[in-house]
Design a protein around this motif. Structure first.
Motif, PDB file in Angstrom:
ATOM      1  N   SER A  76     -11.015  -0.361   7.259  1.00  0.00           N
ATOM      2  CA  SER A  76     -10.038  -1.252   7.887  1.00  0.00           C
ATOM      3  C   SER A  76      -9.274  -0.447   8.937  1.00  0.00           C
ATOM      4  N   ARG A  77      -8.680  -1.149   9.904  1.00  0.00           N
ATOM      5  CA  ARG A  77      -8.002  -0.483  11.006  1.00  0.00           C
ATOM      6  C   ARG A  77      -6.844   0.379  10.487  1.00  0.00           C
ATOM      7  N   THR A  78      -6.101  -0.152   9.538  1.00  0.00           N
ATOM      8  CA  THR A  78      -4.908   0.562   9.058  1.00  0.00           C
ATOM      9  C   THR A  78      -5.241   1.574   7.967  1.00  0.00           C
ATOM     10  N   ARG A  79      -6.474   1.527   7.461  1.00  0.00           N
ATOM     11  CA  ARG A  79      -6.866   2.407   6.363  1.00  0.00           C
ATOM     12  C   ARG A  79      -5.950   2.248   5.147  1.00  0.00           C
ATOM     13  N   ARG A  80      -5.521   1.017   4.913  1.00  0.00           N
ATOM     14  CA  ARG A  80      -4.642   0.799   3.774  1.00  0.00           C
ATOM     15  C   ARG A  80      -5.153  -0.330   2.889  1.00  0.00           C
ATOM     16  N   ARG A  81      -6.455  -0.524   2.915  1.00  0.00           N
ATOM     17  CA  ARG A  81      -7.029  -1.572   2.076  1.00  0.00           C
ATOM     18  C   ARG A  81      -6.843  -1.188   0.604  1.00  0.00           C
ATOM     19  N   ARG A  82      -6.455  -2.154  -0.232  1.00  0.00           N
ATOM     20  CA  ARG A  82      -6.179  -1.857  -1.632  1.00  0.00           C
ATOM     21  C   ARG A  82      -7.187  -2.460  -2.598  1.00  0.00           C
ATOM     22  N   TRP A  83      -7.874  -3.492  -2.147  1.00  0.00           N
ATOM     23  CA  TRP A  83      -8.714  -4.245  -3.088  1.00  0.00           C
ATOM     24  C   TRP A  83     -10.186  -4.131  -2.716  1.00  0.00           C
ATOM     25  N   CYS A  84     -11.027  -4.155  -3.741  1.00  0.00           N
ATOM     26  CA  CYS A  84     -12.460  -4.167  -3.492  1.00  0.00           C
ATOM     27  C   CYS A  84     -12.794  -5.413  -2.679  1.00  0.00           C
ATOM     28  N   SER A  85     -12.153  -6.503  -3.017  1.00  0.00           N
ATOM     29  CA  SER A  85     -12.386  -7.763  -2.328  1.00  0.00           C
ATOM     30  C   SER A  85     -11.102  -8.571  -2.353  1.00  0.00           C
TER      31      SER A  85
END
Ligand SMILES: [Zn+2]
Length: 193
Positions: free
Chosen positions: A165-174
């Motif tokens: 992700s652009r922010t590199r802050r994705r938390r969930w697999c989906s």
């Protein structure tokens, strides 16, 4: 072709590390289904491999053992990357074992109106089924400790995924599954107060 919803990691080796069930319960059928879902082999090819369970049980046993060994080592290595821990060089050995024995080439296959790349092994045996997975794992290790490998923030899930992700802050697999579950739970907590 849309990716099946359970392949959420964004990298083949991470999806493979996520493969359940755990320990020695992983069956030949489940592994073949994974290969089809990941577009590593066609349905036709999987159908021709399925009977090996009865026709060549020793070969299937041997590859299942290799699959488990590779998966457990990948889980350990990726967990270390997620937690920014060093891991012993020897943990990468199961990956090298596969890379060493799989000589072959990719070939374009046209099926159901779409092209796919299939790995064509030079030698017989079943180890070639793991070649692309080992290759993908190797690429992730080469990315080093800064590789954006994460685990789902849902404590009941903990699947690995690659956060591009652009922010590199994705938390969930989906977002659809675990992200949504979290939003609903937070909403219910707020309502209770
Ligand atoms: Zn999750």
């Amino acid at each position: 072709m849309p990716r099946p919803s359970h392949l959420v990691a964004g990298r083949l080796a991470l999806d493979f590390a996520n493969l359940s069930p755990s320990a020695h319960d992983l069956s030949w059928d489940e592994f073949l289904s994974f290969l089809v879902d990941a577009h590593l082999v066609s349905e036709d090819r999987a159908a021709s491999l399925r009977p090996l369970l009865f026709n060549e049980p020793h070969a299937v046993d041997a590859i299942l053992l290799r699959i488990l060994r590779l998966r457990e080592s990948l889980r350990a290595v990726f967990s270390s990357v997620v937690e920014a821990r060093h891991y012993p060089v020897s943990w990468a050995e199961p990956i090298n074992e596969i890379l060493r024995i799989t000589e072959g080439h990719d070939e374009l296959i046209f099926h159901n109106g779409a092209w796919s790349l299939e790995f064509i092994a030079r030698e017989a045996g079943l180890d070639w089924l793991l070649a692309a997975i080992a290759r993908s794992a190797g690429e992730l290790l080469v990315e080093g400790p800064r590789a954006p490998i994460r685990r789902c923030a849902n404590p009941a899930c903990r699947l690995f995924f690659y956060d591009d992700s652009r922010t590199r802050r994705r938390r969930w697999c989906s977002m659809k599954v675990c992200g949504n579950r979290h939003k609903v739970a937070a909403f219910l907590r707020r309502k209770k107060r």
